[in-house]
Design an enzyme around this catalytic site. Structure first.
Site, PDB file in Angstrom:
ATOM      1  N   ASP A  11       0.866  -1.163   0.000  1.00 65.86           N
ATOM      2  CA  ASP A  11       0.000   0.000   0.000  1.00 65.86           C
ATOM      3  C   ASP A  11       0.915   1.228   0.000  1.00 65.86           C
ATOM      4  OD1 ASP A  11      -2.272   1.689   0.443  1.00 65.86           O
ATOM      5  OD2 ASP A  11      -1.793   1.690   2.585  1.00 65.86           O
ATOM      6  N   ASP A  13      -0.085   4.986   1.194  1.00 67.94           N
ATOM      7  CA  ASP A  13      -0.248   5.873   2.345  1.00 67.94           C
ATOM      8  C   ASP A  13      -0.167   5.098   3.660  1.00 67.94           C
ATOM      9  OD1 ASP A  13      -2.276   8.577   1.136  1.00 67.94           O
ATOM     10  OD2 ASP A  13      -1.115   7.134  -0.023  1.00 67.94           O
ATOM     11  N   GLU A  20      -0.781  10.355   4.845  1.00 65.78           N
ATOM     12  CA  GLU A  20      -2.007  10.137   4.076  1.00 65.78           C
ATOM     13  C   GLU A  20      -2.109  11.332   3.125  1.00 65.78           C
ATOM     14  OE1 GLU A  20      -4.265   7.705   3.973  1.00 65.78           O
ATOM     15  OE2 GLU A  20      -3.343   6.449   5.518  1.00 65.78           O
ATOM     16  N   ARG A  56     -14.461  12.434   0.241  1.00 63.64           N
ATOM     17  CA  ARG A  56     -13.237  13.133   0.663  1.00 63.64           C
ATOM     18  C   ARG A  56     -12.628  13.920  -0.493  1.00 63.64           C
ATOM     19  NH1 ARG A  56      -9.526   8.742   2.626  1.00 63.64           N
ATOM     20  NH2 ARG A  56     -11.002   7.264   1.706  1.00 63.64           N
ATOM     21  N   SER A  99      -2.498   1.685  -4.687  1.00 67.13           N
ATOM     22  CA  SER A  99      -2.867   2.695  -3.701  1.00 67.13           C
ATOM     23  C   SER A  99      -4.262   3.255  -3.938  1.00 67.13           C
ATOM     24  CB  SER A  99      -1.846   3.846  -3.764  1.00 67.13           C
ATOM     25  OG  SER A  99      -2.267   4.932  -2.963  1.00 67.13           O
ATOM     26  N   GLY A 100      -4.965   3.482  -2.840  1.00 68.56           N
ATOM     27  CA  GLY A 100      -6.214   4.225  -2.905  1.00 68.56           C
ATOM     28  C   GLY A 100      -5.962   5.709  -2.992  1.00 68.56           C
ATOM     29  N   LYS A 144      -7.137  -3.652  -5.667  1.00 66.64           N
ATOM     30  CA  LYS A 144      -5.805  -3.939  -5.132  1.00 66.64           C
ATOM     31  C   LYS A 144      -5.479  -5.425  -5.284  1.00 66.64           C
ATOM     32  CE  LYS A 144      -5.052  -0.214  -1.820  1.00 66.64           C
ATOM     33  NZ  LYS A 144      -4.415   0.087  -0.532  1.00 66.64           N
ATOM     34  N   ASP A 167      -1.941  -1.482   5.690  1.00 64.58           N
ATOM     35  CA  ASP A 167      -2.304  -1.010   7.029  1.00 64.58           C
ATOM     36  C   ASP A 167      -3.799  -0.913   7.262  1.00 64.58           C
ATOM     37  OD1 ASP A 167      -2.921   2.396   7.057  1.00 64.58           O
ATOM     38  OD2 ASP A 167      -2.338   1.374   5.235  1.00 64.58           O
ATOM     39  N   ASN A 170      -8.846  -1.513   3.467  1.00 59.90           N
ATOM     40  CA  ASN A 170      -8.796  -1.558   2.004  1.00 59.90           C
ATOM     41  C   ASN A 170      -7.707  -2.511   1.491  1.00 59.90           C
ATOM     42  OD1 ASN A 170      -9.880  -0.577  -0.451  1.00 59.90           O
ATOM     43  ND2 ASN A 170      -8.150   0.819  -0.696  1.00 59.90           N
TER      44      ASN A 170
END
Length: 211
Positions: A11, A13, A20, A56, A99-100, A144, A167, A170
């Site tokens: 991942d 962030d 983040e 967001r 990554s998101g 992912k 972490d 997701n």
């Protein structure tokens, strides 16, 4: 393409990097506190990730694209990340990041950290500023997992020789499909589901676990 010995997918962030990114971008709009609370809820798995991300990103409406450079300059690599990527390469492996977060930041960060390939979301820009929208499909938990499996197939790596490091909620699907799922700097639900929990917060701790 020569087959790789193994594949490590991280991942971004709070894993590859300490920050983040969406919170750093939100700070540019004066909305960090509300976005930070929403990010933490999403990482704990309390809300749908895609829905949360869209809300967001909407908070970033009007942030100028000039903010990208300022945010990239503030990103802090996670301790041990370069030692990990160097060790993967020395052993004939490949490093991926899914990554998101956002290509607009990751494209400027990933190469310098030894990442070979990466996938993230893209932000819609108009007239030099963010519109508050995500371009295309959102990189969520399923995306992912499918990215890890697709990269492994391209590289000729069996899933048993893949490692996923994350972490947040997701990352759980990605960790589930990998041969080894490592919780790093992780939320309780992720620690509970992981093959192993890595600590302290230094990615060089992963090196002894490489295939």
């Amino acid at each position: 393409m020569t087959a790789a010995r193994f594949l490590v997918v991280l991942d971004a962030d709070s894993t590859l990097i300490q920050d983040e990114v969406i919170e750093l971008l939100a700070e540019e709009a004066g909305r960090r506190a509300e976005v930070q609370a929403a990010t933490e809820a999403a990482m704990r798995g309390e809300v749908d990730f895609a829905t949360s991300l869209r809300s967001r990103v909407a908070a970033l409406t009007g942030v100028p694209t000039a903010a990208f450079e300022r945010v990239r300059a503030r990103v802090r690599p996670t301790p041990g990340v370069r030692a990990l990527t160097a060790a993967v390469h020395e052993r004939g492996g490949v490093v991926g990041v899914v990554s998101g977060g956002f290509h607009e930041i990751l494209d400027g960060v990933a190469p310098g950290l030894g990442v070979d390939r990466w996938r993230a979301n893209r932000l819609v820009v108009a007239d030099g500023a963010l519109t508050g929208e995500v371009d295309g499909e959102i990189v969520d938990a399923e995306a992912k997992a499918s990215s890890l499996l697709a990269w492994a197939a391209e590289l000729g790596v069996p899933s048993s020789r893949t490692v996923a490091i994350g972490d947040g909620a997701n990352d759980l699907r990605m960790m589930d499909v990998a041969g080894l799922g490592l919780a790093f700097n992780a939320k309780p639900a992720v620690r509970a589901a992981a093959s192993l929990v890595i600590g302290p917060q230094n990615l060089s701790e992963v090196v002894p676990l490489l295939p």
